[in-house]
Motif scaffolding. Sequence first.
Motif, short mmCIF file in Angstrom:
data_model
loop_
_atom_site.label_atom_id
_atom_site.label_comp_id
_atom_site.label_asym_id
_atom_site.label_seq_id
_atom_site.Cartn_x
_atom_site.Cartn_y
_atom_site.Cartn_z
N PHE A 276 -5.74 -18.22 39.08
CA PHE A 276 -6.33 -17.53 39.55
C PHE A 276 -7.47 -17.41 38.61
O PHE A 276 -7.54 -15.91 38.19
N VAL A 277 -8.95 -17.76 38.61
CA VAL A 277 -9.75 -16.84 37.86
C VAL A 277 -10.12 -15.66 39.07
O VAL A 277 -11.28 -16.25 39.54
N HIS A 278 -11.21 -14.35 38.39
CA HIS A 278 -11.41 -13.04 39.46
C HIS A 278 -12.94 -13.77 38.43
O HIS A 278 -12.55 -12.94 37.57
N VAL A 279 -14.16 -13.73 38.95
CA VAL A 279 -15.21 -13.84 38.23
C VAL A 279 -16.02 -12.03 38.81
O VAL A 279 -15.87 -11.53 40.05
N SER A 280 -16.19 -11.76 37.66
CA SER A 280 -17.23 -9.88 37.79
C SER A 280 -18.03 -9.93 37.19
O SER A 280 -18.82 -10.78 36.61
N THR A 281 -18.40 -8.82 36.67
CA THR A 281 -19.99 -8.85 35.64
C THR A 281 -19.40 -6.94 34.93
O THR A 281 -18.43 -6.33 34.55
N ASP A 282 -21.06 -7.12 34.28
CA ASP A 282 -20.15 -6.35 32.97
C ASP A 282 -20.82 -4.68 33.49
O ASP A 282 -20.77 -4.21 32.44
N GLU A 283 -21.52 -4.56 34.70
CA GLU A 283 -21.69 -3.87 35.05
C GLU A 283 -20.52 -2.78 35.32
O GLU A 283 -20.62 -1.40 35.76
N VAL A 284 -18.84 -3.45 35.58
CA VAL A 284 -17.95 -2.12 35.90
C VAL A 284 -17.51 -1.62 34.73
O VAL A 284 -17.64 -0.43 34.27
N VAL B 144 -10.10 -12.83 34.32
CA VAL B 144 -10.98 -11.80 34.81
C VAL B 144 -11.82 -12.56 33.76
O VAL B 144 -11.31 -12.75 32.73
N THR B 145 -12.97 -12.90 34.63
CA THR B 145 -14.52 -13.33 33.06
C THR B 145 -15.19 -11.93 33.67
O THR B 145 -15.59 -11.40 35.23
N ARG B 146 -16.02 -11.75 33.54
CA ARG B 146 -17.53 -10.65 32.80
C ARG B 146 -18.23 -11.15 32.53
O ARG B 146 -18.61 -11.53 31.34
N SER B 147 -19.39 -11.49 32.93
CA SER B 147 -20.64 -12.04 32.94
C SER B 147 -21.72 -10.74 32.53
O SER B 147 -21.96 -9.85 33.72
N SER B 148 -22.67 -11.23 31.99
CA SER B 148 -23.72 -10.36 32.33
C SER B 148 -25.24 -10.99 33.07
O SER B 148 -24.28 -11.75 33.56
N ASN B 149 -26.09 -10.55 33.22
CA ASN B 149 -27.65 -10.73 34.03
C ASN B 149 -27.42 -12.11 34.28
O ASN B 149 -27.70 -12.43 33.06
N ASN B 150 -27.07 -12.45 34.97
CA ASN B 150 -27.25 -14.76 35.26
C ASN B 150 -29.31 -14.71 35.92
O ASN B 150 -29.11 -13.44 36.60
N TYR B 151 -29.24 -15.57 35.62
CA TYR B 151 -31.02 -15.95 35.91
C TYR B 151 -30.63 -18.20 36.45
O TYR B 151 -30.44 -18.45 35.39
N GLY B 152 -31.98 -18.54 36.52
CA GLY B 152 -31.72 -19.74 36.54
C GLY B 152 -32.12 -19.82 38.43
O GLY B 152 -32.55 -18.81 39.29
N GLU C 185 -5.35 -11.90 30.93
CA GLU C 185 -6.56 -11.80 29.93
C GLU C 185 -7.89 -11.43 30.68
O GLU C 185 -7.43 -12.00 32.08
N VAL C 186 -9.07 -10.67 30.57
CA VAL C 186 -10.65 -10.69 30.62
C VAL C 186 -11.35 -11.41 29.61
O VAL C 186 -10.56 -11.24 28.76
N TYR C 187 -12.06 -11.66 29.91
CA TYR C 187 -13.30 -12.89 29.22
C TYR C 187 -14.81 -12.37 29.32
O TYR C 187 -15.00 -12.69 30.67
N ASN C 188 -15.21 -11.51 28.35
CA ASN C 188 -17.03 -11.24 28.70
C ASN C 188 -17.58 -12.28 28.11
O ASN C 188 -17.27 -12.85 27.29
N ILE C 189 -18.68 -12.70 29.47
CA ILE C 189 -19.05 -14.12 28.87
C ILE C 189 -20.80 -13.39 28.52
O ILE C 189 -21.27 -13.19 29.37
N GLY C 190 -21.55 -13.58 27.65
CA GLY C 190 -22.29 -13.33 27.55
C GLY C 190 -22.90 -14.09 26.33
O GLY C 190 -22.88 -15.22 26.56
N GLY C 191 -23.89 -13.44 25.74
CA GLY C 191 -24.39 -15.03 24.12
C GLY C 191 -25.79 -15.07 24.75
O GLY C 191 -26.67 -15.56 24.38
N GLY C 192 -26.46 -14.20 25.59
CA GLY C 192 -28.18 -14.37 26.21
C GLY C 192 -29.21 -13.57 25.46
O GLY C 192 -28.40 -13.59 24.66
#
Length: 343
Positions: free
Chosen positions: A119-127, A172-180, A235-242
Amino acid sequence: METVLVTGGAGFIGSHFVKRLLRAQDIGRVTVLDALTYAGHVANLGEAFLDPRLNFVRGNILDASLVDSLVAQHPVVVHFAAESHVDRSLLAGGPFVQTNVLGTQVLADAAARHGARRFVHVSTDEVYGPLAEGSATEDYPLRPSVPYAASKAAGDLIALSYFRTYGLPVCVTRSSNNYGPAQYPEKIIPLFVTKLVTGEKVTLHGQGQHVRNWLHVEDNCQGIELVMRAGVPGEVYNIGGGTDLTNRELTRLLLQVCGADWDAVTYIPDRQANDIRYSMVWAKIADSLGYRPTHDLKEELARTADWYRRHPDRWAPLVRIPEPRAATRPHVTPDTAQEPQHV
């Protein structure tokens, strides 16, 4: 062959993820569950409908009986469905709590009941809330400022509680702002691009000094897929690198790719509770799962702007036709949910 349920799969990030999954040879059936509120469109999935492995169900994650029937058939759940725009949450926080908190609980409950393998819960860095300096690791305190971010933080905690209480293998994944390409034109990049290519002015809050990290949607989807396949439960995983940019710096780049100048920019008073800076550390997903972002910001901004130029049929009606009130504030309960439509 893996069978995956993707909630919110007709939205911006979700649709890119679905297309990515369908490019993998070891993926069997992919079912998209989406309520098709204002930001979700089947056109976002486009050519994915040519793949017989794709199944589409129109329905709401608050419909417990529908969710239960789908989760029972899909041992892997990737949960994108959410109300996601800060400005809308300032006007009406209720739908954000309903979808982002209660909807997550409905899904997690069904997944625990049916013994889901992932179960992957997609979240945000804004938390994490604003950081004047430094960067948030995955165990940084959650300090959201606005109803949207608070509802996502609550959804994160609900999902993780099902790991700790019931053993549901949640990540849980937490990403920064997405664009595309194909992002609904309310977020700053598609909003500015669609205005600039039609000769309209754009507005910057305050002095444009708010800092955000901009991550291409395909890089985020790469990270989410890695977590889906090999993330450690609980586990929680931050997804960044932009790329970190102030809104003024971002505006300068958008003016360049759209062939406009600063005369097209107007400054307005800052939005309430507008966090000055977000920043995350993403070494964990890089070191443990091999995540590597590959998209260059300047190149991808140009490609994104070109997509909007070439596809006015996808966004012009969205910005010219007023939204029905019901579409902006969905309220669906198990007793009143519409009959799901299968495609």
